[in-house]
Motif scaffolding. Structure first.
Motif, PDB file in Angstrom:
ATOM      1  N   ARG A 101      22.922  -4.467  38.477  1.00  0.00           N
ATOM      2  CA  ARG A 101      23.577  -5.756  38.616  1.00  0.00           C
ATOM      3  C   ARG A 101      23.690  -6.461  37.261  1.00  0.00           C
ATOM      4  NH1 ARG A 101      19.912 -10.422  41.517  1.00  0.00           N
ATOM      5  NH2 ARG A 101      18.198 -10.510  40.007  1.00  0.00           N
ATOM      6  N   GLN A 102      24.712  -7.281  37.141  1.00  0.00           N
ATOM      7  CA  GLN A 102      24.962  -7.997  35.895  1.00  0.00           C
ATOM      8  C   GLN A 102      25.218  -9.469  36.187  1.00  0.00           C
ATOM      9  OE1 GLN A 102      29.112  -7.711  34.279  1.00  0.00           O
ATOM     10  NE2 GLN A 102      29.174  -5.826  35.486  1.00  0.00           N
ATOM     11  N   TYR A 103      24.827 -10.319  35.248  1.00  0.00           N
ATOM     12  CA  TYR A 103      25.038 -11.751  35.372  1.00  0.00           C
ATOM     13  C   TYR A 103      26.334 -12.110  34.667  1.00  0.00           C
ATOM     14  CZ  TYR A 103      23.661 -16.642  35.981  1.00  0.00           C
ATOM     15  OH  TYR A 103      23.593 -17.950  36.380  1.00  0.00           O
ATOM     16  N   THR A 104      27.049 -13.120  35.184  1.00  0.00           N
ATOM     17  CA  THR A 104      28.384 -13.402  34.675  1.00  0.00           C
ATOM     18  C   THR A 104      28.579 -14.804  34.125  1.00  0.00           C
ATOM     19  OG1 THR A 104      29.150 -14.042  36.886  1.00  0.00           O
ATOM     20  CG2 THR A 104      29.417 -11.727  36.260  1.00  0.00           C
ATOM     21  N   ASP A 105      27.692 -15.744  34.449  1.00  0.00           N
ATOM     22  CA  ASP A 105      27.919 -17.129  34.060  1.00  0.00           C
ATOM     23  C   ASP A 105      27.375 -17.401  32.663  1.00  0.00           C
ATOM     24  OD1 ASP A 105      27.244 -20.158  33.899  1.00  0.00           O
ATOM     25  OD2 ASP A 105      28.518 -20.002  35.664  1.00  0.00           O
ATOM     26  N   PRO A 106      28.168 -18.064  31.779  1.00  0.00           N
ATOM     27  CA  PRO A 106      27.707 -18.302  30.413  1.00  0.00           C
ATOM     28  C   PRO A 106      26.868 -19.557  30.241  1.00  0.00           C
ATOM     29  CG  PRO A 106      29.955 -19.042  30.621  1.00  0.00           C
ATOM     30  CD  PRO A 106      29.581 -18.457  31.953  1.00  0.00           C
ATOM     31  N   GLY A 107      26.809 -20.441  31.279  1.00  0.00           N
ATOM     32  CA  GLY A 107      26.161 -21.717  31.025  1.00  0.00           C
ATOM     33  C   GLY A 107      25.460 -22.364  32.197  1.00  0.00           C
ATOM     34  N   ASN A 108      25.192 -21.608  33.282  1.00  0.00           N
ATOM     35  CA  ASN A 108      24.467 -22.143  34.424  1.00  0.00           C
ATOM     36  C   ASN A 108      23.382 -21.170  34.846  1.00  0.00           C
ATOM     37  OD1 ASN A 108      25.799 -24.738  35.572  1.00  0.00           O
ATOM     38  ND2 ASN A 108      27.544 -23.391  35.169  1.00  0.00           N
ATOM     39  N   VAL A 109      22.217 -21.708  35.195  1.00  0.00           N
ATOM     40  CA  VAL A 109      21.128 -20.861  35.672  1.00  0.00           C
ATOM     41  C   VAL A 109      21.493 -20.333  37.052  1.00  0.00           C
ATOM     42  CG1 VAL A 109      19.364 -22.013  34.304  1.00  0.00           C
ATOM     43  CG2 VAL A 109      19.920 -22.887  36.577  1.00  0.00           C
ATOM     44  N   PRO A 110      20.931 -19.190  37.467  1.00  0.00           N
ATOM     45  CA  PRO A 110      21.343 -18.549  38.725  1.00  0.00           C
ATOM     46  C   PRO A 110      21.280 -19.453  39.943  1.00  0.00           C
ATOM     47  CG  PRO A 110      20.003 -17.047  37.422  1.00  0.00           C
ATOM     48  CD  PRO A 110      19.976 -18.358  36.705  1.00  0.00           C
ATOM     49  N   ALA A 111      20.296 -20.343  40.017  1.00  0.00           N
ATOM     50  CA  ALA A 111      20.163 -21.201  41.194  1.00  0.00           C
ATOM     51  C   ALA A 111      21.347 -22.139  41.359  1.00  0.00           C
ATOM     52  CB  ALA A 111      18.868 -22.006  41.112  1.00  0.00           C
TER      53      ALA A 111
END
Length: 856
Positions: A768-778
């Motif tokens: 899995r990969q994370y996509t958001d550049p400026g928000n924490v996952p929650a």
């Protein structure tokens, strides 16, 4: 309510732009290639073959180049079904490919070792065709157009900074597309494919030696047409379809034995029904809690309870829209805009090689290319107008109903800008001198490079954003915004690189080589931006960059700002490699990469109209080995690296409370990335090759902080306006920590002069990969794209009954895996507050027939 809407609409372009906005071995390419002769003494198993690569800007055996490189032959590309960028996902260590939240599926961004594209910035992985960088869009991180994978000699992926010989921006790596050049033999091939989703592909090439050894021509053409796999129930058509054609001609002219001139001309055009965004949900609590940015008073987009006509909708309207989307499932959508995507590109490049002597060659590489991108998309994936980009065609009166209360909708706010989003022209010139001396113990390359990319015509965009459900379709409350813009980039560089073999000093030191390189680059970025929203009174407009109210008649002049950025940087390389024996190479290197800064078309502060360059220092070591165990040939190549990033570019939302203007900003962060890459292959017996790759990438921010003007949420919890948001705990964007694949390639002779049966199977997996550049996952549902694996297979009878025909069956995503490749990442952004996804291709299968003639 109208004042609230005006305040909300002052933030339009943020959302629009954010969405729009070593040498590792090649496993044997195909059965025919696997049976090529090896050195004497190879035994019954003739071994694994090599590809000639150009990672050092000269032709070399791939196992001799101390650079992390994966090369794929033309046959391997066909076997594995690799016809576009997305198909490379998990086939190359540390490589992630995807649309990265953008509005066009044709916009496929490469990320290698954690470095790729950032909104409005230059790509961190540059794609080269015939040694020339393809033109890259500004509103989309798209490089070139379709058809570039047809009739290639090979495809090479270079990992890590390539800042000496390949220049600026290649902080993550480079992808080299090497077209087949004309030869002295008349021949060619033509291939047709049919398959599910009404697949109709035709490709072909013909090679003509007009004058033997003097004038050689190769012509290539392709046409791809396939239905889409996401059905739009509003417009009764398929999204995510393919419809494009391309052509290429290569001409080699050799007036003398010491002069060779190669000219390549290409063109491509694509026109399809756009990307089928699938709606996943609205942030209801966010919609209920919106406030007027001008004075902080409540300004909800919905309320709990019944709808108040011409004032505010019930939150059940948004819930009903989400329920309808969920009922449709992942392969259907209901869009409020008849979207599209169009690409036009063409170019010409010329390479002249002049042998000044046996040890010295002068090369000149010049190119001119154009790229035009036009597109519309419905980012929220519903008939509501949370985020409609270039809404040139909207539903007819009564065609759709307002979710939840079934009120027929009438759309009066369609907008057709009449100009493309990106219309760019690019010119490059490179003069190069390659030589060797000391009995070839010293090889060197020196040169100069010039790059110029600028608008070729007017670029215009429009969008309807932040439109409350109660006013869907209103041209009074929810008119389209307007934007026009342009960025010019020029770059100049001088470079030199040399490799010294210490065998020149002592025979005992033969094959111990020292490589050093240096490049100095001067960059200049200039840009302008105009963006405004018409006011409800019909006579005024609000400037998106400043929040000022100006006369609508003079808005283009009053809302324009310009900026310029000049920067320079030195990049370098120093490496040591040693062949401990003929087929075992050890290497280590340290290199510096640099990616240029840029112009921010969505700035809301004067000091954010440009953004700074980023730099990376790479430490890498590895080995490449060909060896035999019990006469079975093996190949094992590994590389370990550590990257130290300074000022890595990260795009984010921005807001100016003083002007009530919203937009975008490109911030800077420092990061550390480390990892390991492995590729291996073996041939247990003649006709069978087994191989695979593995990579692990560990990426972490060291510092990632910014001051918030509106408050925010970071690793340090909730932050009040004026405080510092700490995002150093944020997962790295577009990094799959683990990528691996395994394949088998088996060839069985059918009989005397009856051809060969070839079976290829490949399974690839991405974590899995994370996509958001400026928000924490929650804070961002769906920001993680979950792990997925794909199974591809092909079965080919090559040389059917001794003829020139090949016939084959192919299947990609054989298990019909459902997987996401993109997330909108605006669940907490301004007044957008929704989540949508793009899904990867379903199972594709079909039949192909290929005819080879002449010397092919």
């Amino acid at each position: 309510m109208s004042s609230v809407i005006r305040a909300r609409r002052r933030l339009p372009l943020l959302a629009t732009s954010m969405m729009a906005g070593v040498a590792v071995s090649i496993v044997a390419p195909a059965a025919r290639a696997q049976t090529e002769a090896q050195p004497q003494g190879a035994g019954e198993n003739i071994g694994l073959t090599d590809i000639v690569v150009t990672a050092n800007r000269r032709a070399e055996r791939n196992q001799d180049v101390p650079i992390a490189i994966t090369a794929l032959s033309a046959d391997r590309l066909e076997q594995q079904g690799i016809a576009k960028e997305q198909d490379l996902q998990a086939s190359v260590p540390s490589l992630v490919v995807g649309p990265n939240g953008q509005g066009s599926r044709e916009s496929q961004s490469f990320t290698i070792r954690g470095q790729g594209a950032t909104f409005q910035a230059s790509p961190g992985v540059v794609v080269y065709m015939n040694e020339v960088p393809l033109p890259a869009g500004i509103t989309l991180s798209q490089q070139g157009g379709p058809g570039n994978f047809v009739d290639l000699e090979n495809l090479q992926v270079l990992s890590g900074p390539q800042g000496t010989l390949f220049g600026r921006n290649t902080t993550g790596g480079a992808v080299l597309l090497v077209p087949k050049k004309p030869t002295n033999e008349f021949g060619g091939w033509i291939k047709g494919e049919i398959g599910n989703y009404d697949r109709r592909y035709v490709e072909g090439a013909v090679n003509v030696p007009v004058i033997e050894d003097k004038l050689l021509v190769r012509v290539v053409g392709a046409f791809h047409d396939r239905d889409g796999f996401t059905r739009d129930v509003v417009w009764n058509k398929d999204r995510d379809d393919e419809h494009w054609y391309s052509g290429r001609i290569g001409i080699t002219f050799k007036p003398t034995e010491t002069i060779e001139n190669y000219t390549m001309i290409y063109g491509a055009k694509s026109s399809n029904n756009g990307a089928g965004f699938v709606h996943k949900g609205f942030n209801i609590e966010g919609l209920k809690s919106l406030v007027n940015p001008a004075d902080g008073s409540p300004a909800p987009f919905c309320i709990e309870g019944p709808t108040i006509p011409n004032a505010v909708a019930s939150c059940d309207v948004y819930r009903a829209a989400s329920a309808q989307a969920n009922a449709l499932g992942p392969r259907k959508t209901a869009l409020g805009v008849d979207i599209f995507s169009r690409t036009k590109t063409w170019g010409v490049s010329n390479t002249t090689d002049i042998e000044l002597s046996d040890e010295l060659t002068l090369r000149n590489i010049v190119s001119f290319q154009k790229l035009k991108l036009d597109y519309a998309y419905d980012s929220d994936g519903t008939i509501l107008q949370q985020h409609d980009v270039d809404p040139n065609r909207l539903p007819a009166p009564g065609q759709v109903l307002l979710p939840g209360d079934n009120t027929p909708l009438t759309y009066l706010n369609a907008s057709d800008p009449g100009f493309p989003r990106d219309d760019l022209k690019q010119f490059t010139e490179e003069l190069q001198l390659q030589g060797s001396t000391l009995d070839k113990h010293l090889t060197y390359t020196v040169g100069g490079f010039y790059y110029d990319q600028r608008p070729s015509g007017k670029q215009v965009g429009a969008a309807i954003v932040y439109c409350p459900a109660a006013f869907t379709g209103s041209n009074i409350v929810c008119p389209s915004n307007y934007s026009t813009y342009g960025t010019t980039q020029t770059s100049k560089a001088l470079y030199a690189q040399a490799t010294f073999d210490f065998g020149a000093v002592s025979p005992a030191l033969e094959s111990l080589r020292l490589t050093g390189g240096y490049r100095h680059t001067w960059d200049k970025i200039r840009g302008f931006s105009t963006a405004f929203v018409p006011e409800i009174n019909g006579t005024d407009a609000t400037c998106a960059s400043s929040g000022l109210t100006v006369p609508l008649a003079t808005a283009i002049a009053d809302c324009t700002y310009t900026a310029e950025l000049n920067s320079k940087a030195s990049t370098w390389l120093i490496g040591l490699d040693y062949k401990v024996m003929r087929d075992v190479l050890l290497f280590g290197k340290v290199s510096r990469g640099y990616k240029a800064g840029g112009f921010n078309q969505q700035a809301v502060f004067t000091n954010t109209r440009t953004f700074q360059p980023e730099k990376v220092t790479s430490y890498e070591a590895g080995f490449k080995a060909d060896f035999r165990i019990a006469d079975v040939p093996f190949r094992l190549n590994t590389s370990a690296y550590l990257l130290d990033y300074k000022d890595i570019q990260r795009a984010g939302a921005d807001y100016n409370p003083a002007s009530a203007a919203g937009g975008a900003v490109v911030r800077n962060a420092d990061a550390r990335i480390k990892g390991v890459e492995v590729e291996a292959s073996m041939q247990p017996f003649k006709g069978l090759e087994i191989g695979g790759n593995f990579s692990h990438t560990d990426a972490k921010y060291k510092t990632y902080e910014f001051t918030t003007s509106t408050g925010g949420f970071g690793c340090n919890g909730g932050v009040a306006p004026g405080g510092t948001v700490d995002l150093s705990c944020l997962p790295f964007q577009y990094v799959s920590p683990y990528i691996w694949s395994i394949h088998a390639n088996a060839t069985i002779p059918v009989g005397d002069d009856m051809g060969d049966l070839n079976f290829f199977v490949n399974y690839s997996h991405s974590s899995r990969q994370y996509t958001d550049p400026g928000n924490v996952p929650a804070q961002q549902p769906g920001a993680y794209l979950e792990a997925f694996g794909l199974l591809n297979m092909s079965l080919d009878w090559n040389g059917v009954a001794g003829s020139g025909f090949d016939v084959g069956l192919f299947i990609t995503n054989a298990t019909n895996k459902l997987y996401r490749i993109s997330n909108s990442n605006v669940y907490q952004q301004g007044g957008l507050l929704y989540q949508t996804s793009l899904y990867g291709e379903p199972r594709m299968y079909g039949l192909r027939l290929k005819y080879r003639f002449g010397g092919e």
